[in-house]
Design a protein around this motif. Sequence first.
Motif: not given
Length: 205
Positions: A163-174, A184-190, A194-203
């Motif tokens: 799905f598509l979502i920006s880091h800004r939108s996630i930050a606002d929600d949380l 944190i996204m970089k850490k859990i990707e490591g 998850i995998k990230q590609q631009n604003r696309k996230i693969f869970l």
Amino acid sequence: MNIKICLPEFGNEFIGEIEKFGKIRKFENNEDIINQGQLISYLPIVLNGLVKVQSQENGIQFLLYYLKEGSACIFSFAHLFSPRASDFSAVSVGETEMLLIPMDKAKDWLIRFPVFNTLILNEYQKHYDDLLQTTKQIICYKLEERLLSYLKNKSKFHNSKEFLISHRSIADDLGTTREVISRIMKKIEGDGKIKQQNRKIFLIV
């Protein structure tokens, strides 16, 4: 969207009343449905799409819950018998179609149509559970765990691991900053969750 298809349990008589007095409106992606501070003049029910209900306090925005097809906004219903400025806002997520029920008619239908009471009570229970879970996460869980839970819920809403979502939108929600979420996204990707590609996230998890 046909109201009978979305709300089949309402029956022909009630559907007829809704078609006569209710209003169906379409919203584009990220369009304001209710602004915090405005007076509530209608009870919204989602016919198609997704709605994010949120609030803001001291400049910090945070997510309350999402409304899916067939769901009503309990925060709007809370204003039914006590008109006052709303302490929440609602925004469409993608193209969304809403049924807007005038508040005076909602009061009348609560008396005349028990099935309407059932809908409202079910929504109260569902969103009470949502808010209770959110409170538990804030008190008991680290932000990384909250973020993963948030992404899993997003995946369920979209019926997809992608799905598509920006880091800004996630930050606002949380209720945090974009920089914190990006770290944190970089850490859990490591960690391979998850995998990230631009604003696309693969869970993955």
